[in-house]
Scaffold this motif. Structure first.
Motif, PDB file in Angstrom:
ATOM      1  N   MET A 107       0.828  -1.205   0.000  1.00 33.94           N
ATOM      2  CA  MET A 107       0.000   0.000   0.000  1.00 33.94           C
ATOM      3  C   MET A 107       0.863   1.256   0.000  1.00 33.94           C
ATOM      4  O   MET A 107       0.529   2.244  -0.659  1.00 33.94           O
ATOM      5  N   ARG A 108       1.975   1.211   0.729  1.00 34.04           N
ATOM      6  CA  ARG A 108       2.868   2.379   0.729  1.00 34.04           C
ATOM      7  C   ARG A 108       3.489   2.581  -0.650  1.00 34.04           C
ATOM      8  O   ARG A 108       3.612   3.714  -1.125  1.00 34.04           O
ATOM      9  N   ARG A 109       3.898   1.474  -1.293  1.00 27.61           N
ATOM     10  CA  ARG A 109       4.516   1.609  -2.611  1.00 27.61           C
ATOM     11  C   ARG A 109       3.505   2.018  -3.685  1.00 27.61           C
ATOM     12  O   ARG A 109       3.868   2.637  -4.676  1.00 27.61           O
ATOM     13  N   SER A 110       2.241   1.649  -3.482  1.00 27.45           N
ATOM     14  CA  SER A 110       1.196   1.979  -4.465  1.00 27.45           C
ATOM     15  C   SER A 110       0.339   3.154  -3.995  1.00 27.45           C
ATOM     16  O   SER A 110      -0.851   3.243  -4.312  1.00 27.45           O
ATOM     17  N   LEU A 111       0.936   4.040  -3.211  1.00 28.25           N
ATOM     18  CA  LEU A 111       0.157   5.122  -2.605  1.00 28.25           C
ATOM     19  C   LEU A 111      -0.527   5.985  -3.654  1.00 28.25           C
ATOM     20  O   LEU A 111      -1.668   6.424  -3.470  1.00 28.25           O
ATOM     21  N   GLY A 112       0.155   6.226  -4.775  1.00 28.18           N
ATOM     22  CA  GLY A 112      -0.441   7.070  -5.811  1.00 28.18           C
ATOM     23  C   GLY A 112      -1.708   6.461  -6.386  1.00 28.18           C
ATOM     24  O   GLY A 112      -2.739   7.127  -6.508  1.00 28.18           O
ATOM     25  N   ARG A 113      -1.607   5.155  -6.728  1.00 27.59           N
ATOM     26  CA  ARG A 113      -2.796   4.500  -7.280  1.00 27.59           C
ATOM     27  C   ARG A 113      -3.892   4.362  -6.235  1.00 27.59           C
ATOM     28  O   ARG A 113      -5.076   4.528  -6.530  1.00 27.59           O
ATOM     29  N   LEU A 114      -3.519   4.051  -5.002  1.00 28.01           N
ATOM     30  CA  LEU A 114      -4.514   3.931  -3.944  1.00 28.01           C
ATOM     31  C   LEU A 114      -5.194   5.265  -3.660  1.00 28.01           C
ATOM     32  O   LEU A 114      -6.378   5.311  -3.333  1.00 28.01           O
ATOM     33  N   THR A 115      -4.424   6.347  -3.798  1.00 26.82           N
ATOM     34  CA  THR A 115      -5.019   7.663  -3.566  1.00 26.82           C
ATOM     35  C   THR A 115      -6.117   7.943  -4.585  1.00 26.82           C
ATOM     36  O   THR A 115      -7.182   8.490  -4.237  1.00 26.82           O
ATOM     37  N   ALA A 116      -5.875   7.554  -5.842  1.00 30.32           N
ATOM     38  CA  ALA A 116      -6.887   7.775  -6.877  1.00 30.32           C
ATOM     39  C   ALA A 116      -8.177   7.029  -6.543  1.00 30.32           C
ATOM     40  O   ALA A 116      -9.279   7.590  -6.625  1.00 30.32           O
ATOM     41  N   ALA A 117      -8.033   5.750  -6.137  1.00 31.32           N
ATOM     42  CA  ALA A 117      -9.222   4.990  -5.751  1.00 31.32           C
ATOM     43  C   ALA A 117      -9.824   5.547  -4.464  1.00 31.32           C
ATOM     44  O   ALA A 117     -11.058   5.609  -4.314  1.00 31.32           O
ATOM     45  N   GLY A 118      -8.967   5.943  -3.522  1.00 29.08           N
ATOM     46  CA  GLY A 118      -9.458   6.461  -2.251  1.00 29.08           C
ATOM     47  C   GLY A 118     -10.255   7.730  -2.412  1.00 29.08           C
ATOM     48  O   GLY A 118     -11.236   7.960  -1.684  1.00 29.08           O
ATOM     49  N   VAL A 119      -9.837   8.584  -3.362  1.00 23.12           N
ATOM     50  CA  VAL A 119     -10.588   9.819  -3.598  1.00 23.12           C
ATOM     51  C   VAL A 119     -12.010   9.497  -4.066  1.00 23.12           C
ATOM     52  O   VAL A 119     -12.996  10.098  -3.598  1.00 23.12           O
ATOM     53  N   ALA A 120     -12.131   8.526  -4.966  1.00 22.78           N
ATOM     54  CA  ALA A 120     -13.468   8.143  -5.434  1.00 22.78           C
ATOM     55  C   ALA A 120     -14.302   7.574  -4.291  1.00 22.78           C
ATOM     56  O   ALA A 120     -15.497   7.868  -4.162  1.00 22.78           O
ATOM     57  N   ILE A 121     -13.673   6.743  -3.444  1.00 25.11           N
ATOM     58  CA  ILE A 121     -14.401   6.171  -2.309  1.00 25.11           C
ATOM     59  C   ILE A 121     -14.826   7.275  -1.344  1.00 25.11           C
ATOM     60  O   ILE A 121     -15.962   7.304  -0.866  1.00 25.11           O
ATOM     61  N   ALA A 122     -13.903   8.190  -1.051  1.00 23.47           N
ATOM     62  CA  ALA A 122     -14.223   9.277  -0.114  1.00 23.47           C
ATOM     63  C   ALA A 122     -15.362  10.137  -0.632  1.00 23.47           C
ATOM     64  O   ALA A 122     -16.280  10.505   0.118  1.00 23.47           O
ATOM     65  N   ILE A 123     -15.326  10.468  -1.919  1.00 28.60           N
ATOM     66  CA  ILE A 123     -16.377  11.310  -2.473  1.00 28.60           C
ATOM     67  C   ILE A 123     -17.693  10.539  -2.519  1.00 28.60           C
ATOM     68  O   ILE A 123     -18.765  11.101  -2.268  1.00 28.60           O
ATOM     69  N   GLY A 124     -17.621   9.236  -2.832  1.00 31.38           N
ATOM     70  CA  GLY A 124     -18.843   8.439  -2.828  1.00 31.38           C
ATOM     71  C   GLY A 124     -19.488   8.385  -1.453  1.00 31.38           C
ATOM     72  O   GLY A 124     -20.706   8.577  -1.314  1.00 31.38           O
ATOM     73  N   THR A 125     -18.699   8.140  -0.426  1.00 31.80           N
ATOM     74  CA  THR A 125     -19.260   8.103   0.931  1.00 31.80           C
ATOM     75  C   THR A 125     -19.679   9.496   1.401  1.00 31.80           C
ATOM     76  O   THR A 125     -20.645   9.636   2.153  1.00 31.80           O
TER      77      THR A 125
END
Length: 880
Positions: free
Chosen positions: A9-27
């Motif tokens: 997760m630390r190494r893929s932080l950039g990609r996870l951030t993109a998905a996390g933004v969508a999840i955060a906005i959805g919630t």
């Protein structure tokens, strides 16, 4: 495995951030919707029950009145601190040559029962004092300490056959100026506040038996007393004297009033439930699509883990753990974001001065926190199941192949196609059933069917996008490809990988469908509810004389009103006192009879005068238009026969009754044509012999109806009409003001929807940007190969831009089409119980949505394309 997962997760932080933004906005969307639902419900209840102030309990007695002994019995109930009776009392106030007819109310016995606020001075403390609404005082030209005269009258001697109407003017001293912040007396522009003694005495004078009576009663309980626990004792105290009495809490009474306005259906709750259900569904789809694309990009990394000894179960647990951690973290951020956005939106609405009681702060309930948190986490985990399962099936040797080698073809799965068709057909059938069932079964059940049908059909459409979206994009691409090399290359790229094209287009399809659906549903709701308000309040302003000391409606009065800015039409409406009965005129065949006042209107004039021409469509010679309430009292329906007899001076019918065909509409009262009225012996009603008080068509000229211009503000025009008539003793009732109050509630609801749409647009942009950006990254080596064989940077960027615009444009256009269909279906399901649903298409909004879609595709593809064009072809061809 936990340490490995956290390291990944630390190494893929950039990609996870993109998905996390969508999840955060959805919630955040879900949280904001839940908060908006609470605001809508609270605002609606407060607006409907504004006249109840801060009462704990409300006692109503349909068809009967409460008496002073009844109020005394309520005061003796344990836990009751104060009881006030309310009655509809109007009074004519004069100051010099100026006159105003206004509603009145007694000063509250408890501050919590006072619906109005004092701007200057104080409420009356002794008989002979009055507090006036600011606009009324301004029209009379008086201030604190000035004197006004109440034109009171009474029948003397009371209950005697030869009683005479005697005028009894009473002087009142203005001791206060008031404001009506919640619109409790919106129809009259505020109410004059009298002392309790004066109000009780005036109410008794207006009563037939000389005893004061009240329409309902408001109760305040002692501090710490539970309203629900005290309600049975209050009901018992009043039911013995008034069997039909009903006792409710303030909110329950507001819900009951709303149910009366909406034929027993809580439309506001249904609208909120619809928005919440849609929010949950769309958030789930966006999160699922974004997370699946992200996991698909890590297929090679997962295969490498298999090479070093990780088994399938460990790999699956790692993906699910990563999804769970991402879901919890992003959902927590989303909840905070949703609360902040809702509070900012509430502040913004509060600054618009909508004249609707809005709370100052959002209410954060456990549901607002837990539901988005659980939904965001659960959906994220569920979205990772399919990619995790696919990743565990990758052979370890697959890790040795380049991860971003594009698939040239994609063979669709037959089970997937069958599933897509079944979901679409079954969902469409349930959606249609929900639309039809809304009028014949429980509206909430119909809403459930509609939401379930819409969800299934939309999921079916999304499951099948891999089959039909690439074909649509390909067809459009062939048309675009004629414009040059870059366009042909972009068109070819759109069909090389159907799954990638479908995923990219679906990201925007979801958001555009949501935005279009809500825009179309909101537009249809506005038109439908506006039509219902026009039927409920068909006449903007009524100017009534009504007898006693009030003047007749004269040509001078009509000219004065016509000169007011915002007035479009003024029509004098003669009235005829009638005794009407249900049945044929034959002896003994007439059932229920009632005394009423009939209005005389020419059909062509009536059509242009009322807000909804359909309420007078049946007005013709030989027919009478009867309001729904009067028709229910008489027990008649359209097509039945109604007898008409002129009511004589003694109140009894005179002459031979004549039969007329009934047409029942929403127009209140009873309306005749001039020819029908002229055939009646009007002289029996006491009309003057010279006809000075009678219109040529027949009837007393004691009312005029006013239609306002479409762009007029009722809150400005109605007071202006009252000012113009301040020296004439008539009563001005502005139904347009009350209609405007309800329209303000609708505007508030739609303003909340606009806030939700803004969140939905952000979700759509995040989804398409994530998907297109990852798609461009996946094709990094492909772009480098094109550079090696001679494609310039400019053409590479143009090719990627055209591809992005093409895919986004198709997704946007299909989303608009689906959104309009779903919006219409949703409006028909939710509003079908209210009345006839008028479907509307917000063309300007749809054009803006398409423009945003194209811009999203352009930005999402051009920016990564610039990065790809700047990368050295040799570096891009290197294998990681």
């Amino acid at each position: 495995m936990l340490r490995l997962t956290l390291a990944q997760m630390r190494r893929s932080l950039g990609r996870l951030t993109a998905a996390g933004v969508a999840i955060a906005i959805g919630t955040a969307f879900v949280a904001a919707t839940l908060i908006a639902g609470a605001v809508i419900t609270r605002t609606s209840l407060d607006a409907v029950s504004a006249s109840y102030a801060d009462a704990d309990l409300v006692v109503t007695t349909p068809g009967e009145d409460l008496t002073e002994p009844d109020l005394a019995a309520l005061r003796r109930v344990d836990g009751v601190r104060a009881v006030d009776g309310r009655s509809g009392l109007w009074v004519e106030l004069t100051a010099g040559s100026r006159r105003v007819v206004t509603a009145t109310t007694a000063v509250a016995s408890d501050p919590r029962l006072e619906a109005q606020a004092v701007l200057d001075g104080a409420f009356p403390a002794a008989p002979g004092e009055v507090a006036l609404p600011g606009p009324v005082a301004e029209r009379l030209g008086v201030g604190l300490g000035d004197e006004v005269t109440a034109q009171r009258g009474a029948w003397v001697p009371a209950d005697a056959p030869d009683a005479e109407w005697v005028e009894r003017p009473e002087p009142l001293t203005v001791v206060g100026l008031t404001d009506d912040p919640a619109g409790a007396f919106a129809q009259s522009g505020g109410a004059a506040v009298l002392s309790a003694d004066d109000a009780r005495r005036w109410t008794a004078q207006d009563a037939v038996d000389g005893e004061p009576s009240y329409d309902d009663a408001l109760l305040v309980l002692a501090d710490g007393t539970d309203p629900a626990g005290t309600l049975p004792a209050v009901a018992s105290a009043v039911s013995s004297a008034v069997p039909g009495a009903e006792v409710r809490t303030k909110d329950d009474q507001a819900r009951a009033m709303t149910a009366e306005l909406t034929d027993g259906t809580d439309v506001f709750t249904m609208i909120v439930l619809g928005f919440a259900a849609v929010a949950l569904l769309v958030a789930a789809l966006v999160i699922s699509n974004t997370f699946q694309v992200m996991i698909a990009q890590r297929t090679r990394t997962l295969a490498l883990l298999r090479c070093v000894g990780a088994d399938r179960r460990q790999l699956r647990r790692s993906v699910l753990l990563e999804a769970g951690l991402l879901g919890v973290a992003s959902s927590t951020v989303g909840v905070v974001l949703g609360v902040v956005v809702a509070q900012v939106a509430l502040w913004a609405l509060g600054g618009l001065a909508l004249d609707v009681p809005l709370p100052s702060a959002v209410t954060v309930t456990p549901a607002v926190v837990l539901v988005p948190l659980l939904v965001g986490t659960l959906v994220t985990v569920l979205a990772s199941l399919a990619p995790a399962r696919a990743a565990t099936r990758v052979a370890p040797l697959a890790a040795l192949r380049p991860a971003d080698a594009p698939a040239v073809t994609h063979r669709g799965s037959r089970p997937r196609l069958v599933l897509a068709v079944l979901l679409t057909l079954v969902g469409s059938a349930l959606l249609a059933l929900g639309v039809v069932a809304g009028r014949v079964v429980d509206p909430v059940a119909a809403l459930g069917l509609g939401v379930l049908g819409g969800a299934l059909s939309f999921v079916g459409v999304l499951v099948g996008t891999v089959f039909w979206v690439p074909r649509v994009v390909g067809s459009c691409g062939r048309l675009v490809g004629r414009s040059g090399t870059s366009a042909r290359l972009a068109a070819a790229n759109t069909v090389r990988n159907p799954r990638r094209t479908a995923a990219t287009s679906t990201a925007l399809l979801i958001g555009v469908t949501l935005v279009t659906m809500m825009s179309t549903g909101a537009a249809s709701a506005r038109v439908t509810l506006a039509g219902q308000l026009d039927e409920e309040f068909p006449v903007d302003v009524q100017i009534t004389a009504g007898g006693g000391a009030l003047d007749l409606v004269t040509p001078t009065l009509v000219r004065a009103v016509e000169g007011v800015d915002g007035v479009e039409q003024v029509v004098t409406v003669p009235s005829v006192p009638l005794v009407v009965g249900a049945g044929a005129p034959a002896h003994g065949d007439v059932g229920t009879t009632l005394s009423t006042t009939a209005w005389v209107l020419e059909p062509s004039v009536a059509t242009g005068l009322v807000r909804t021409p359909s309420v007078v469509d049946g007005l013709a010679d030989g027919t009478v238009v009867v309001g729904e309430t009067l028709a229910q009292d008489l027990g008649v329906v359209s097509g039945d026969s109604l007898t008409l007899s002129v009511q004589g001076a003694d109140g009894s019918p005179t002459g031979e009754p004549t039969a007329r065909t009934v047409v029942v509409t929403a127009l209140s009262g009873l309306v005749l044509t001039p020819s029908t009225a002229a055939a009646l012996p009007l002289e029996a009603a006491g009309a003057s012999a010279d006809g000075s008080a009678v219109d040529p068509a027949g009837g007393t000229l004691d009312e005029a109806w006013v239609r306002l211009s479409p762009d007029a503000d009722p809150a400005v025009v109605v007071p202006a009409v009252q000012d113009e008539l301040s020296e004439i003793a008539v009563q001005v009732v502005g139904a347009a003001v009350e209609r405007a109050m309800y329209e303000g509630i609708i505007d508030t609801l739609l303003a909340v929807v606009v806030g939700l749409l803004a969140v939905a647009v952000v979700i759509a942009l995040i989804g398409v940007a994530n998907t297109l950006s990852l798609s461009v990254i996946e094709r990094r080596r492909e772009s480098a190969t094109l550079r090696v064989i001679g494609l310039s940077r400019r053409r590479l960027r143009a090719s990627l831009a055209i591809e992005g615009v093409l895919i986004a444009g198709v997704g946007g256009a299909l989303g608009v089409l689906l959104g309009v269909l779903y919006g219409w279906a949703g409006a028909a399901t939710v509003l079908g119980v209210v009345g006839d649903v008028h479907l509307d298409v917000p063309w300007v909004d749809l054009a803006a949505v398409l423009a945003v879609s194209l811009a999203a595709g352009l930005l999402a593809s051009v920016l990564p394309g610039r990065s790809a064009a700047r990368t050295s072809p040799v570096a891009a061809l290197a294998v990681d």
